[in-house]
Scaffold this motif. Structure first.
Motif, PDB file in Angstrom:
ATOM      1  N   TRP A  53       7.911  -9.420 -16.183  1.00 27.16           N
ATOM      2  CA  TRP A  53       7.515  -8.181 -15.517  1.00 27.16           C
ATOM      3  C   TRP A  53       6.529  -8.270 -14.210  1.00 27.16           C
ATOM      4  N   THR A  54       6.913  -7.858 -13.178  1.00 28.34           N
ATOM      5  CA  THR A  54       6.308  -8.288 -11.848  1.00 28.34           C
ATOM      6  C   THR A  54       6.446  -7.261 -10.713  1.00 28.34           C
ATOM      7  N   TYR A  55       5.643  -7.260  -9.774  1.00 33.79           N
ATOM      8  CA  TYR A  55       5.966  -6.554  -8.348  1.00 33.79           C
ATOM      9  C   TYR A  55       5.636  -7.655  -7.539  1.00 33.79           C
ATOM     10  N   GLY A  56       6.798  -7.525  -6.321  1.00 35.03           N
ATOM     11  CA  GLY A  56       6.900  -8.545  -5.292  1.00 35.03           C
ATOM     12  C   GLY A  56       5.550  -8.413  -4.596  1.00 35.03           C
ATOM     13  N   ILE A  57       5.105  -9.553  -3.667  1.00 31.34           N
ATOM     14  CA  ILE A  57       3.973  -9.535  -2.635  1.00 31.34           C
ATOM     15  C   ILE A  57       4.341  -8.488  -1.735  1.00 31.34           C
ATOM     16  N   GLU A  58       5.434  -8.411  -1.326  1.00 34.04           N
ATOM     17  CA  GLU A  58       6.074  -7.284  -0.040  1.00 34.04           C
ATOM     18  C   GLU A  58       5.911  -5.991  -0.747  1.00 34.04           C
ATOM     19  N   GLU A  59       6.148  -5.499  -1.987  1.00 33.77           N
ATOM     20  CA  GLU A  59       5.717  -4.492  -2.472  1.00 33.77           C
ATOM     21  C   GLU A  59       4.486  -4.304  -2.347  1.00 33.77           C
ATOM     22  N   ILE A  60       3.408  -5.053  -2.960  1.00 32.34           N
ATOM     23  CA  ILE A  60       2.121  -4.821  -3.018  1.00 32.34           C
ATOM     24  C   ILE A  60       1.627  -4.456  -1.694  1.00 32.34           C
ATOM     25  N   TRP A  61       1.872  -4.901  -0.633  1.00 30.58           N
ATOM     26  CA  TRP A  61       1.331  -4.617   0.689  1.00 30.58           C
ATOM     27  C   TRP A  61       2.123  -3.556   1.384  1.00 30.58           C
ATOM     28  N   GLN A  62       3.314  -3.221   1.031  1.00 23.16           N
ATOM     29  CA  GLN A  62       3.827  -1.824   1.572  1.00 23.16           C
ATOM     30  C   GLN A  62       3.349  -0.851   0.859  1.00 23.16           C
ATOM     31  N   GLY A  63       2.774  -0.980  -0.556  1.00 20.83           N
ATOM     32  CA  GLY A  63       2.178   0.245  -1.230  1.00 20.83           C
ATOM     33  C   GLY A  63       0.778   0.397  -0.813  1.00 20.83           C
ATOM     34  N   VAL A  64      -0.102  -0.727  -0.531  1.00 26.19           N
ATOM     35  CA  VAL A  64      -1.379  -0.440  -0.058  1.00 26.19           C
ATOM     36  C   VAL A  64      -1.447   0.072   1.330  1.00 26.19           C
ATOM     37  N   GLN A  65      -0.475  -0.673   2.317  1.00 28.45           N
ATOM     38  CA  GLN A  65      -0.438   0.089   3.533  1.00 28.45           C
ATOM     39  C   GLN A  65       0.064   1.633   3.521  1.00 28.45           C
ATOM     40  N   ASP A  66       0.943   1.820   2.669  1.00 23.87           N
ATOM     41  CA  ASP A  66       1.489   3.163   2.722  1.00 23.87           C
ATOM     42  C   ASP A  66       0.413   4.182   2.269  1.00 23.87           C
ATOM     43  N   SER A  67      -0.010   3.844   1.214  1.00 25.73           N
ATOM     44  CA  SER A  67      -1.269   4.777   0.476  1.00 25.73           C
ATOM     45  C   SER A  67      -2.398   4.944   1.553  1.00 25.73           C
ATOM     46  N   TYR A  68      -2.638   3.887   2.126  1.00 24.39           N
ATOM     47  CA  TYR A  68      -3.900   3.774   3.211  1.00 24.39           C
ATOM     48  C   TYR A  68      -3.530   4.846   4.512  1.00 24.39           C
ATOM     49  N   ARG A  69      -2.396   4.464   5.011  1.00 20.92           N
ATOM     50  CA  ARG A  69      -1.626   5.233   6.202  1.00 20.92           C
ATOM     51  C   ARG A  69      -1.643   6.899   5.486  1.00 20.92           C
ATOM     52  N   LYS A  70      -1.316   6.979   4.363  1.00 22.75           N
ATOM     53  CA  LYS A  70      -1.143   8.680   3.990  1.00 22.75           C
ATOM     54  C   LYS A  70      -2.647   9.152   4.086  1.00 22.75           C
ATOM     55  N   MET A  71      -3.680   8.462   3.610  1.00 22.44           N
ATOM     56  CA  MET A  71      -5.033   8.822   3.493  1.00 22.44           C
ATOM     57  C   MET A  71      -5.441   9.098   4.917  1.00 22.44           C
ATOM     58  N   ALA A  72      -5.172   8.157   5.626  1.00 21.48           N
ATOM     59  CA  ALA A  72      -5.659   8.220   7.086  1.00 21.48           C
ATOM     60  C   ALA A  72      -5.196   9.427   7.868  1.00 21.48           C
ATOM     61  N   ASP A  73      -3.780   9.614   7.709  1.00 18.71           N
ATOM     62  CA  ASP A  73      -2.945  10.640   8.327  1.00 18.71           C
ATOM     63  C   ASP A  73      -3.587  12.150   7.478  1.00 18.71           C
ATOM     64  N   ASP A  74      -4.028  11.841   6.422  1.00 20.26           N
ATOM     65  CA  ASP A  74      -4.767  13.340   5.744  1.00 20.26           C
ATOM     66  C   ASP A  74      -5.800  13.640   6.340  1.00 20.26           C
ATOM     67  N   VAL A  75      -6.623  12.801   6.849  1.00 20.10           N
ATOM     68  CA  VAL A  75      -7.939  12.681   7.445  1.00 20.10           C
ATOM     69  C   VAL A  75      -7.694  13.562   9.095  1.00 20.10           C
ATOM     70  N   LYS A  76      -6.473  13.048   9.739  1.00 18.14           N
ATOM     71  CA  LYS A  76      -6.274  13.489  10.994  1.00 18.14           C
ATOM     72  C   LYS A  76      -5.812  14.943  10.852  1.00 18.14           C
ATOM     73  N   ARG A  77      -4.992  15.157   9.852  1.00 13.44           N
ATOM     74  CA  ARG A  77      -4.438  16.472   9.547  1.00 13.44           C
ATOM     75  C   ARG A  77      -5.737  17.454   9.248  1.00 13.44           C
ATOM     76  N   GLN A  78      -6.388  17.357   8.458  1.00 16.23           N
ATOM     77  CA  GLN A  78      -7.377  18.116   7.868  1.00 16.23           C
ATOM     78  C   GLN A  78      -8.745  18.241   8.885  1.00 16.23           C
ATOM     79  N   TYR A  79      -9.016  17.221   9.603  1.00 12.75           N
ATOM     80  CA  TYR A  79     -10.422  17.247  10.567  1.00 12.75           C
ATOM     81  C   TYR A  79     -10.229  16.954  11.967  1.00 12.75           C
ATOM     82  N   GLY A  80      -8.873  16.544  12.332  1.00 12.90           N
ATOM     83  CA  GLY A  80      -8.510  16.332  13.661  1.00 12.90           C
ATOM     84  C   GLY A  80      -9.231  15.220  14.371  1.00 12.90           C
ATOM     85  N   VAL A  81      -9.491  14.092  13.591  1.00  5.69           N
ATOM     86  CA  VAL A  81     -10.195  12.967  14.206  1.00  5.69           C
ATOM     87  C   VAL A  81      -9.330  11.688  13.358  1.00  5.69           C
ATOM     88  N   SER A  82      -9.317  10.482  14.175  1.00  8.82           N
ATOM     89  CA  SER A  82      -8.516   9.473  13.839  1.00  8.82           C
ATOM     90  C   SER A  82      -9.654   8.407  13.017  1.00  8.82           C
TER      91      SER A  82
END
Length: 532
Positions: A53-82
């Motif tokens: 049972w495994t996760y690939g290194i690429e999957e790990i980074w894609q997942g971390v970057q995607d969750s971070y990006r969605k959180m940062a986008d949520d900040v921009k959408r709610q509060y209008g700042v980057s």
């Protein structure tokens, strides 16, 4: 209110927690009052490749970057700042498993997750050597099994870590783990808050004949406790985490922790004599101990809190799955009778009926073993419902016995702690699906464990919130302020919760049920052997 949050974001009075769970990676950003102000998540699944049972290194980074990006986008959408500044960051993830790296930082073998039961030989040998229970999923069991298997990569290992430790290393350049996470890699000495030095030497002696070019202490990450600084985000790390390039380097990191530790923080269960119990598909209880246990138990895993206090963990593979299927069956009956009943009404009605049953379930017996159950030494399971001709067979008792048996295997482990070891528990905090119907699961759990059970509104916030709280603690703590004082005074002081005391009739009834449960294991064994 929004203006204050915008100020928090712009001035870096925030804390970010990202947790890599087995099916979801979640990022939660907290404001200065410790409340979530933005979040993002990424769904993923492990793969079964070459019996691992495994996760690939690429999957790990894609997942971390995607969750971070969605959180940062949520900040921009709610509060209008980057999002350019963050007060502190923390990572947590699935504990245990095996990630080993060579001299140039290359991964030597695919990530082996906690799910892999492939280290039975190593687990047994190390448990005997250390006189300390080493579960199969622990990193040290994986390492020793690779040595026993004479795997080619073993001689090239330069470092060993967990998935949270790996991400932290790549973002900060530091090879460290929080003590709670480290306690699932190798046993911790609670006096030194570091790896058990005697056991490290025992391990080195065990493998000496192999003439490997390393000693165990060369491979293991350094251990830090909650509140200590674990490095800062490098320029390279900032670009790796935030692919847009907006996030600035230099942000302090707290020690990376495991999901067990972040669960303790999120439920305010880090002080001695407290504990938490998570009850859903599986059920496990974690109890913070005042002193070490008298001996090793196969049924009990020993880890630590993020501040290094000893924690006993009792884990059962089966909890509510079979119970949920019975509720579903009653839902089908209601539909066949032309009645509409949504899930909340079905569960509410049936669970509350269980409170009207006989204290001992009227002599009924059930096992919700959809899978094997290590607490009772079953490799496979067969869900069963059993009664005698003298049993009091009615719907309240039927529902009650299925709620009781969902906690039966857990109670075996908890009885070791509370009865054999006389561990003292002031309260245990419940979270998970079993507690969704108000008051019922809580009352049954209090009866099963004979301990007050509390349920908080915030118990569903989860591990990403827990690791964000650890980042905030590191950022904001006063000199000498303990983690439990910080959580009690600054995070949970105004959080509502309800505590249920154990009812003596429920306690007595559960004990009577457990005698039947233990005797009836022979029936379960026969069912496993008969139905293939």
């Amino acid at each position: 209110m929004t203006h204050n949050i915008i100020e928090d974001i712009q001035l870096g009075r925030t804390a970010l927690g990202i947790e890599l769970g087995s099916t979801r990676i979640k990022a939660v950003l907290l404001g200065a009052d410790h409340s979530p102000i933005a979040s993002g998540s990424h769904d993923w699944e492990n793969s079964y490749v070459n019996q691992i049972w495994t996760y690939g290194i690429e999957e790990i980074w894609q997942g971390v970057q995607d969750s971070y990006r969605k959180m940062a986008d949520d900040v921009k959408r709610q509060y209008g700042v980057s999002l350019q500044r963050i007060g502190a960051i923390g990572f947590s993830g699935m504990m245990h498993g095996y990630m080993v790296f060579g001299e140039s930082g290359e991964l030597l073998t695919p990530f082996r997750t906690w799910r892999n039961n492939i280290t039975e030989q190593a687990s047994a040998a190390l448990s005997e050597l250390f006189d300390f229970h080493i579960p199969q999923r622990w990193s040290i069991a994986h390492l020793y099994q690779a040595i026993l298997n004479e795997e080619a990569h073993v001689g090239s290992i330069h470092s060993l870590t967990t998935v949270a430790g790996y991400i932290h290393w790549k973002l900060t350049g530091r090879k460290v783990l929080g003590v709670g996470e480290a306690s699932g890699v190798f046993p911790i000495d609670i006096r030194t808050k570091d790896y058990n030095a005697v056991m490290v030497e025992q391990f080195n002696a065990l493998i000496a004949s192999g003439n490997l070019p390393w000693r165990l202490e060369d491979l293991l990450p350094s251990v830090l406790v909650a509140g200590e600084s674990a490095g800062t985000l490098t320029e390279e790390g900032a670009r790796l985490l935030d692919t847009t390039g907006e996030l600035q380097a230099g942000i302090p990191f707290c020690p990376p922790e495991g999901d067990a530790g972040t669960g303790m923080v999120a439920t305010n269960s880090v002080a001695v004599r407290t504990g938490n119990v998570s009850a859903g598909t599986s059920v496990f209880a974690m109890v913070v101990l005042e002193k070490e246990l008298s001996k090793a138990y196969e049924e009990i895993d020993l880890v630590t809190t993020p501040k290094g206090d000893l924690v006993a963990m009792a884990h059962s593979n089966n909890c509510s799955s079979d119970l949920n299927e019975w509720v579903g069956l009653f839902g089908q009956f209601a539909a066949a009778m032309g009645m509409e009943a949504d899930a909340d009404r079905l569960y509410g009605t049936l669970y509350n009926l269980a409170l009207q049953g006989d204290p001992d379930c009227g002599g009924l017996l059930a096992y919700g073993y959809l899978s094997g159950e290590h607490m009772t030494h079953f490799e496979e399971g067969r869900p069963l419902f059993v009664r005698s001709s003298e049993s009091n067979f009615n719907l309240p008792n039927f529902m009650r016995v299925h709620l009781f048996t969902a906690l039966g295997a857990l109670k075996i482990g908890m009885d070791i702690l509370l009865k054999e070891e006389a561990v003292k528990l002031d309260a245990i905090l419940g979270h998970g699906g079993l507690f969704k119907t108000v008051g019922v699961g809580q009352k049954i759990m209090a009866g099963a464990l004979d301990v007050p059970v509390a349920v908080m509104e915030t118990a569903g916030e989860g591990g990403a919130w827990g690791i964000a709280l650890l980042a905030a603690f590191m950022l904001n703590r006063k000199d000498g302020e303990s983690l439990e004082d910080y959580l009690n005074g600054k995070v949970f002081a105004d959080k509502a919760g309800v505590t249920v005391q154990p009812d003596p009739k429920d306690v007595e009834g559960f004990e009577a049920f457990m005698k039947r449960y233990m005797k009836g294991l022979a029936i379960e064994r026969a069912a496993v052997e008969s139905f293939h």
